[in-house]
Design an enzyme around this catalytic site. Structure first.
Site, PDB file in Angstrom:
ATOM      1  CG  MET A 111      -1.242 -61.016  -1.814  1.00  0.00           C
ATOM      2  SD  MET A 111      -0.751 -62.079  -3.179  1.00  0.00           S
ATOM      3  CE  MET A 111      -0.475 -60.901  -4.493  1.00  0.00           C
ATOM      4  CG  PHE A 112      -5.091 -57.859  -4.478  1.00  0.00           C
ATOM      5  CD1 PHE A 112      -4.441 -57.308  -5.564  1.00  0.00           C
ATOM      6  CD2 PHE A 112      -5.141 -59.242  -4.365  1.00  0.00           C
ATOM      7  CE1 PHE A 112      -3.852 -58.114  -6.530  1.00  0.00           C
ATOM      8  CE2 PHE A 112      -4.559 -60.057  -5.322  1.00  0.00           C
ATOM      9  CZ  PHE A 112      -3.915 -59.491  -6.408  1.00  0.00           C
TER      10      PHE A 112
ATOM     11  CB  SER B 195       2.964 -51.996  -1.733  1.00  0.00           C
ATOM     12  OG  SER B 195       3.511 -53.276  -1.532  1.00  0.00           O
TER      13      SER B 195
ATOM     14  CD  GLU C 234       5.425 -57.997  -1.339  1.00  0.00           C
ATOM     15  OE1 GLU C 234       5.121 -58.954  -0.583  1.00  0.00           O
ATOM     16  OE2 GLU C 234       4.593 -57.452  -2.091  1.00  0.00           O
TER      17      GLU C 234
END
Length: 194
Positions: free
Chosen positions: A17-18, A22, A89
């Protein structure tokens, strides 16, 4: 990177994540639009953190997306005039996503998927490992460890500012209130064997 003579291939963007997954997916989709290619973006219905009908990066970049409940629902929206199918995702999709992605690539579409390659325990997440294995291109991104500043390849889940236990539920949709990036050495999962 994209010097393929035949149409149809798979690209996987993965990482913690981060790490910008995306954001990278959005960047690639926007590039296809500049090239006058038709692209469609999908996201799982479960991902409603920032928007119901957009893929939104943690830094606020966004692109319109079609939320779907099941992998095979993607086929309902894909038309022959499309060039690029993007799926964000991807770790939240059912096991049929591997077959769906294969079929789309075999039909001549450029398929771009983005997702977590590891769950909060540091174990392979969902169908992402299988997608990495069949992809023509894999981009593994890293974030910055929130503890020491090293490259972060893992996602730390926090509950009341403490690391989540190994046997906690695997799926918990959230953002910075529940997760932070960690390197191998700062990642902690109580009750997990090291």
């Amino acid at each position: 990177m994209y010097l393929i003579n035949q149409n149809g291939w798979i690209e996987v963007i993965c990482g913690s994540m981060f790490s910008g997954k995306s954001e990278e997916l959005i960047r690639r989709v926007r590039r296809t639009q500049f090239a006058k290619q038709n692209a469609i973006v999908f996201k799982p219905c479960i991902d409603n953190r920032y928007s119901e009908e957009d893929v939104v990066s943690h830094n606020g970049m966004k692109v319109k997306a079609v939320p779907v409940s099941a992998s095979k629902d993607i086929f309902k929206y894909v038309t022959e005039d499309m060039n690029v199918i993007a799926i964000d995702e991807v770790q939240f999709f059912d096991e049929d996503i591997v077959e769906v992605v294969q079929i789309l690539a075999n039909r001549g579409y450029r398929v771009i998927v983005a997702g977590l390659d590891q769950d909060f325990r540091g174990l392979p997440f969902g169908q992402v490992p299988q997608l990495m294995a069949i992809a023509e291109y894999v981009t593994k991104l890293q974030a910055v460890c929130s503890v020491c500043g090293s490259p972060a390849s893992r996602t730390q889940r926090l509950i009341n500012d403490e690391p989540a236990a190994f046997d906690d539920p695997i799926i918990l949709v959230g953002a910075s209130e529940s997760y932070e990036p960690r390197c191998r050495h700062c990642h902690a999962v109580p009750t997990k064997q090291r």
